[in-house]
Design an enzyme around this catalytic site. Structure first.
Site, PDB file in Angstrom:
ATOM      1  N   LYS A 198     -24.496  13.425 -12.386  1.00 45.98           N
ATOM      2  CA  LYS A 198     -23.462  14.227 -13.047  1.00 45.98           C
ATOM      3  C   LYS A 198     -23.301  13.733 -14.474  1.00 45.98           C
ATOM      4  CE  LYS A 198     -19.453  14.903 -14.239  1.00 45.98           C
ATOM      5  NZ  LYS A 198     -19.029  15.329 -15.586  1.00 45.98           N
ATOM      6  N   GLU A 272     -19.520   0.418 -14.161  1.00 46.95           N
ATOM      7  CA  GLU A 272     -19.737  -0.217 -15.467  1.00 46.95           C
ATOM      8  C   GLU A 272     -18.683   0.388 -16.387  1.00 46.95           C
ATOM      9  OE1 GLU A 272     -20.303  -1.111 -18.761  1.00 46.95           O
ATOM     10  OE2 GLU A 272     -22.110   0.128 -18.928  1.00 46.95           O
ATOM     11  N   CYS A 306     -19.574   0.510 -24.780  1.00 46.93           N
ATOM     12  CA  CYS A 306     -18.742  -0.323 -23.908  1.00 46.93           C
ATOM     13  C   CYS A 306     -18.716  -1.766 -24.407  1.00 46.93           C
ATOM     14  CB  CYS A 306     -19.227  -0.242 -22.473  1.00 46.93           C
ATOM     15  SG  CYS A 306     -20.989  -0.499 -22.314  1.00 46.93           S
ATOM     16  N   GLU A 403      -9.061  -0.522 -25.312  1.00 44.04           N
ATOM     17  CA  GLU A 403     -10.384  -0.074 -25.742  1.00 44.04           C
ATOM     18  C   GLU A 403     -10.214   1.146 -26.640  1.00 44.04           C
ATOM     19  OE1 GLU A 403     -13.177   1.659 -22.819  1.00 44.04           O
ATOM     20  OE2 GLU A 403     -14.670   0.320 -23.705  1.00 44.04           O
TER      21      GLU A 403
HETATM   22  P1  NAP Z   1     -14.344   9.097 -18.247  1.00 44.10           P
HETATM   23  O1  NAP Z   1     -13.267   9.987 -17.731  1.00 44.10           O
HETATM   24  O2  NAP Z   1     -14.447   7.769 -17.631  1.00 44.10           O
HETATM   25  O3  NAP Z   1     -15.734   9.889 -18.103  1.00 44.10           O
HETATM   26  C1  NAP Z   1     -16.937   9.340 -17.616  1.00 44.10           C
HETATM   27  C2  NAP Z   1     -17.602  10.282 -16.621  1.00 44.10           C
HETATM   28  O4  NAP Z   1     -16.782  10.440 -15.464  1.00 44.10           O
HETATM   29  C3  NAP Z   1     -17.834  11.694 -17.156  1.00 44.10           C
HETATM   30  O5  NAP Z   1     -19.022  12.215 -16.614  1.00 44.10           O
HETATM   31  C4  NAP Z   1     -16.628  12.430 -16.597  1.00 44.10           C
HETATM   32  O6  NAP Z   1     -16.809  13.810 -16.560  1.00 44.10           O
HETATM   33  C5  NAP Z   1     -16.529  11.829 -15.225  1.00 44.10           C
HETATM   34  N1  NAP Z   1     -15.227  11.968 -14.582  1.00 44.10           N
HETATM   35  C6  NAP Z   1     -14.023  12.268 -15.135  1.00 44.10           C
HETATM   36  N2  NAP Z   1     -13.050  12.265 -14.197  1.00 44.10           N
HETATM   37  C7  NAP Z   1     -13.638  11.954 -13.021  1.00 44.10           C
HETATM   38  C8  NAP Z   1     -13.161  11.777 -11.688  1.00 44.10           C
HETATM   39  N3  NAP Z   1     -11.865  11.915 -11.368  1.00 44.10           N
HETATM   40  N4  NAP Z   1     -14.040  11.452 -10.723  1.00 44.10           N
HETATM   41  C9  NAP Z   1     -15.344  11.289 -11.014  1.00 44.10           C
HETATM   42  N5  NAP Z   1     -15.848  11.436 -12.251  1.00 44.10           N
HETATM   43  C10 NAP Z   1     -15.015  11.765 -13.256  1.00 44.10           C
HETATM   44  O7  NAP Z   1     -14.224   8.885 -19.803  1.00 44.10           O
HETATM   45  P2  NAP Z   1     -13.591   9.856 -20.934  1.00 44.10           P
HETATM   46  O8  NAP Z   1     -12.286  10.408 -20.457  1.00 44.10           O
HETATM   47  O9  NAP Z   1     -14.627  10.815 -21.350  1.00 44.10           O
HETATM   48  O10 NAP Z   1     -13.307   8.809 -22.105  1.00 44.10           O
HETATM   49  C11 NAP Z   1     -12.042   8.196 -22.226  1.00 44.10           C
HETATM   50  C12 NAP Z   1     -12.175   6.756 -22.632  1.00 44.10           C
HETATM   51  O11 NAP Z   1     -12.970   6.057 -21.698  1.00 44.10           O
HETATM   52  C13 NAP Z   1     -12.868   6.497 -23.951  1.00 44.10           C
HETATM   53  O12 NAP Z   1     -12.021   6.655 -25.016  1.00 44.10           O
HETATM   54  C14 NAP Z   1     -13.347   5.089 -23.781  1.00 44.10           C
HETATM   55  O13 NAP Z   1     -12.330   4.189 -24.087  1.00 44.10           O
HETATM   56  C15 NAP Z   1     -13.661   5.012 -22.316  1.00 44.10           C
HETATM   57  N6  NAP Z   1     -15.110   5.158 -22.046  1.00 44.10           N
HETATM   58  C16 NAP Z   1     -15.832   4.041 -21.822  1.00 44.10           C
HETATM   59  C17 NAP Z   1     -17.191   4.138 -21.594  1.00 44.10           C
HETATM   60  C18 NAP Z   1     -18.028   2.930 -21.367  1.00 44.10           C
HETATM   61  O14 NAP Z   1     -19.230   2.973 -21.556  1.00 44.10           O
HETATM   62  N7  NAP Z   1     -17.455   1.848 -20.948  1.00 44.10           N
HETATM   63  C19 NAP Z   1     -17.816   5.384 -21.590  1.00 44.10           C
HETATM   64  C20 NAP Z   1     -17.030   6.533 -21.805  1.00 44.10           C
HETATM   65  C21 NAP Z   1     -15.677   6.386 -22.026  1.00 44.10           C
HETATM   66  P3  NAP Z   1     -16.377  14.680 -17.845  1.00 44.10           P
HETATM   67  O15 NAP Z   1     -16.915  14.033 -19.053  1.00 44.10           O
HETATM   68  O16 NAP Z   1     -17.057  15.961 -17.590  1.00 44.10           O
HETATM   69  O17 NAP Z   1     -14.890  14.709 -17.841  1.00 44.10           O
END
Ligand code: NAP
Ligand code: MG
Length: 502
Positions: A198, A272, A306, A403
């Site tokens: 996904k 991760e 990250c 973060e």
């Molecule tokens: P996120 O919600 O953690 O998204 C990561 C993945 O999980 C995406 O594919 C997302 O889909 C999916 N997802 C969202 N809600 C889910 C759920 N309830 N169950 C299963 N999968 C789900 O991250 P984000 O909201 O895009 O970003 C927010 C913050 O997260 C950023 O500002 C950053 O601080 C942090 N972040 C950290 C990393 C890292 O590498 N550590 C990566 C991304 C974000 P959709 O994108 O389609 O919603």
């Protein structure tokens, strides 16, 4: 391509990429490209312009169910079960060759979808993806069990086997999209698992192209399924009773939600997650090396990494000099479209992410941090934030604790009175524990700090060394498990003990 960037992306992309963008994108289920059952679609934006560049399929719960069924069939009844380990390795290698053949196109897709500069994507991330697949291609034939000498070896012959976990759901974020997908799929495929992938809603394109290459490589139908869509598609995958394991990269908040949901079926989970990684600069550090590394630690991917080194602790003696030189470096960076070869720093991935980062900057302003350079949105087109250096930051401010995931350096001081224990306490005063970096020529000091900091990776006089053979993952709320190396492979195997009475 050396001419000044004229703003029209058409001039800068290959005919293949142009053709890909206008194509009708679908879900990849059981080796077929299918529409979402409810015909859902979603717009794909170029974050440097905010304009739509493509349309992807938006899957739903029903599509996840079809994909999981296909993955289950491919796992239980073959063909993956019947593929020899040698052939598994060969197929991974073939996929690596195809990525290499289409490297420019894949790089263009990630630049357009996520925003990073072309050279970083092509020479960094896509090259790493190729290396990663080749590394795990080698592992497919080396997944050994052990012969176990039990207490009464004359009565029992005992051995262990490492078997694939089964059907794996892999959920990836929008930062570094192709490499994230490849990091996930390569150990799982090497171990003999089948997959439902996904990708993030914001960056589906390179995963779709990867699916086409998986097919071209001859990886059998149903072994890798790709369902693009929003977060609810990820949630459906986590809830699905016939998924054996979830591997996730993304935010700590979503990671916690996944762990809670997965508890319902006790499926395996590896996570991760985020970080708030500290960098320590001692007075005896080689400042020539520190400046680009400390800046790069935060500006790589415009801070959307990250491992972003977002807490910069500088010894009082060199504080002003380091800040001045990083500021000068920051001012020299050119923001722009990732396809423009002159660009050093691209946009953030989305309007939402841009607003999140500027929101943190507002909090920093209210909390009394000093803005040395940057601090604002850049321009009015696309989702750019200026690279920003903040000083007089306190450990208690939200900019030093949370973060940010943007190009923001929070500089703090330490002094001669701060002994190793005090510095380590500061480093560890966070719920995260992903990475850390120490800059000094004192070998003893560097190792003492490296041992005491609770983080999954510590770089000494360097930053962001990643290697397929080097385990990577987080302590504390930065995650569960380690990817890369044998550790990464073992996330996708179950150990079975077999005992034969003699
Ligand atoms: P996120 O919600 O953690 O998204 C990561 C993945 O999980 C995406 O594919 C997302 O889909 C999916 N997802 C969202 N809600 C889910 C759920 N309830 N169950 C299963 N999968 C789900 O991250 P984000 O909201 O895009 O970003 C927010 C913050 O997260 C950023 O500002 C950053 O601080 C942090 N972040 C950290 C990393 C890292 O590498 N550590 C990566 C991304 C974000 P959709 O994108 O389609 O919603
Ligand atoms: Mg996008």
């Amino acid at each position: 391509m050396n001419a000044a960037f004229n703003g029209s992306i058409e001039t800068y992309i290959s005919p293949q990429t142009r053709a890909f963008l206008v194509r009708q994108h679908r879900l990849f289920i059981d080796g077929k490209w299918v529409e979402a059952t409810d015909s859902g679609t979603m717009a794909v934006l170029d974050p440097a312009t905010g304009r739509q560049i493509a349309t992807a399929a938006a899957g739903g719960r029903g599509d996840i169910d079809l994909a999981v069924k296909a993955a289950r069939r491919a796992f239980e009844q073959g063909p993956w079960r019947r593929t020899t380990t040698g052939d598994r390795g060969r197929l991974l290698w073939t996929l690596a060759d195809l990525i290499e053949k289409h490297a420019e196109e894949l790089a263009e897709l990630d630049v357009l979808d996520e925003g990073s500069p072309y050279a970083t994507v092509r020479n960094g991330y896509v090259a790493d993806a190729i290396k990663h697949l080749r590394y795990y291609a080698g592992w497919a034939t080396k997944i050994n069990g052990q012969s176990v000498p039990v207490d009464n070896p004359n009565e029992w012959h005992v051995y262990t086997r490492r078997e694939p976990v089964g059907v794996v759901g892999q959920i990836i974020p929008w930062n570094v999209p192709l490499l994230m997908a490849v990091w996930k799929i390569s150990p799982a495929l090497a171990a003999g698992c089948t997959i439902v992938l996904k990708p993030a809603e914001d960056t589906p394109l390179s995963a779709v192209r990867l699916g086409e290459l998986v097919q071209e490589a001859g990886i059998p139908d149903g072994v890798l399924n790709i369902v693009t869509g929003d977060g609810s598609v990820g949630a459906a995958l986590v809830e699905h009773p016939d998924v054996d394991k979830i591997a996730f990269t993304g935010s700590t908040a979503t990671g916690k939600r996944i762990a809670q949901t997965a508890a319902g079926t006790l499926k395996r989970v590896s996570l991760e997650l985020g970080g708030k990684s500290p960098i320590f600069v001692f007075p005896d550090a080689d400042l020539k090396a520190v400046i680009p590394a400390a800046a790069g630690a935060v500006y790589l991917n415009s801070g959307q990494a990250c491992t972003a080194g977002s807490r910069l602790y500088i010894h009082r003696k060199v504080h002003d000099e380091v800040v001045a030189r990083i500021t000068e470096y920051t001012k020299s960076l050119k923001l722009g479209h990732g396809l423009d070869r002159a660009t050093d720093l691209g946009p953030l991935v989305s309007e939402r992410q841009m607003n999140r980062v500027t929101g943190f900057l507002d909090e920093g302003r209210r909390d009394g941090a000093t803005f040395v350079v940057g601090g604002e949105r850049h321009g009015s087109e696309g989702f750019f934030v200026e690279p920003t250096v903040l000083t007089e930051v306190l450990d208690t401010m939200s900019i030093a604790r949370e973060e940010i995931f943007g190009p923001v350096i929070s500089a703090m001081r330490f002094d001669d009175d701060d002994d190793v224990e005090a510095l380590v306490r500061r480093a560890n005063a966070t719920e995260y524990g992903l990475a850390a970096s120490i800059w000094t020529s004192d070998v003893k000091l560097a190792h003492r700090m490296a041992h005491a900091i609770r983080a999954g990776v510590v770089w000494i006089n360097g930053y962001n060394l990643f290697d397929p053979n080097l385990p990577f993952g987080g302590f504390k709320q930065s995650g569960w498990g380690r990817e890369m190396g044998f550790d990464g492979l073992s996330l996708y195997t179950e150990s079975k003990s077999v005992a034969v009475a003699l």
